[in-house]
Design a protein around this motif. Structure first.
Motif, short mmCIF file in Angstrom:
data_model
loop_
_atom_site.label_atom_id
_atom_site.label_comp_id
_atom_site.label_asym_id
_atom_site.label_seq_id
_atom_site.Cartn_x
_atom_site.Cartn_y
_atom_site.Cartn_z
N ASN A 61 11.89 7.34 4.71
CA ASN A 61 12.66 8.19 3.78
C ASN A 61 11.75 8.85 2.75
N TYR A 62 10.75 8.11 2.27
CA TYR A 62 9.79 8.67 1.32
C TYR A 62 9.06 9.85 1.96
N CYS A 63 8.57 9.65 3.18
CA CYS A 63 7.81 10.71 3.85
C CYS A 63 8.71 11.91 4.18
N LEU A 64 9.92 11.62 4.61
CA LEU A 64 10.85 12.70 4.94
C LEU A 64 11.17 13.53 3.71
N GLY A 85 0.84 -1.18 0.00
CA GLY A 85 0.00 0.00 0.00
C GLY A 85 0.88 1.23 0.00
N SER A 86 0.24 2.37 -0.06
CA SER A 86 0.99 3.62 -0.05
C SER A 86 0.49 4.48 1.09
N ILE A 87 1.22 5.52 1.35
CA ILE A 87 0.87 6.44 2.43
C ILE A 87 0.67 7.83 1.82
N CYS A 88 -0.40 8.50 2.18
CA CYS A 88 -0.73 9.80 1.59
C CYS A 88 0.13 10.91 2.21
N ASN A 89 0.12 12.07 1.56
CA ASN A 89 0.91 13.20 2.02
C ASN A 89 0.57 13.61 3.45
N LYS A 90 -0.72 13.66 3.76
CA LYS A 90 -1.16 14.06 5.10
C LYS A 90 -0.59 13.12 6.17
N CYS A 91 -0.68 11.82 5.91
CA CYS A 91 -0.18 10.85 6.87
C CYS A 91 1.35 10.85 6.92
#
Length: 116
Positions: A103-106, A55-61
């Motif tokens: 790392n993606y979120c950062l 799955g993926s994680i949205c910008n807000k999360c």
């Protein structure tokens, strides 16, 4: 022969203590930092799914994950791996996906947003 048995008992004792200490360490980190209350349930579920499933994680999360912090993120990922329910999962794979998600979120949070 007796020394081999004593050695075996010591190894088992050491490994058992190490697992118990790791469990207490993660629990303590989570409790001291209020890790479980810093993200809403929907974002926790999204992050969990992106790490433990597909799955993926949205910008807000992602933003909430980064605010949560690396210490909480790591402890919350390691805690389920201590649960026998997840014994069939490869810890190295989960840790790698955890780092990838972090790392993606950062990078997403650190990158400047496009001008309108």
């Amino acid at each position: 022969m007796a020394s081999l048995n004593v050695y075996s008992v010591l190894v088992v004792l050491f490994l058992t203590c190490g697992v118990v200490m790791a469990t207490k360490e993660n629990d303590q980190i989570i409790k001291e930092n209020n890790c479980e209350t810093k993200m809403g349930f929907s974002c926790v579920l999204e992050a969990f799914t992106s790490i433990f499933n597909t799955g993926s994680i949205c910008n807000k999360c992602c933003g909430k994950l980064v605010v949560l912090g690396k210490v909480c993120h790591s402890a919350l990922v390691k805690k389920p791996l201590e649960n026998p329910v997840f014994k069939d999962l490869n810890p190295a794979t989960i840790i790698a996906k955890s780092i990838q998600t972090w790392n993606y979120c950062l990078a997403l949070i650190d990158s400047p947003s496009p001008s309108a």
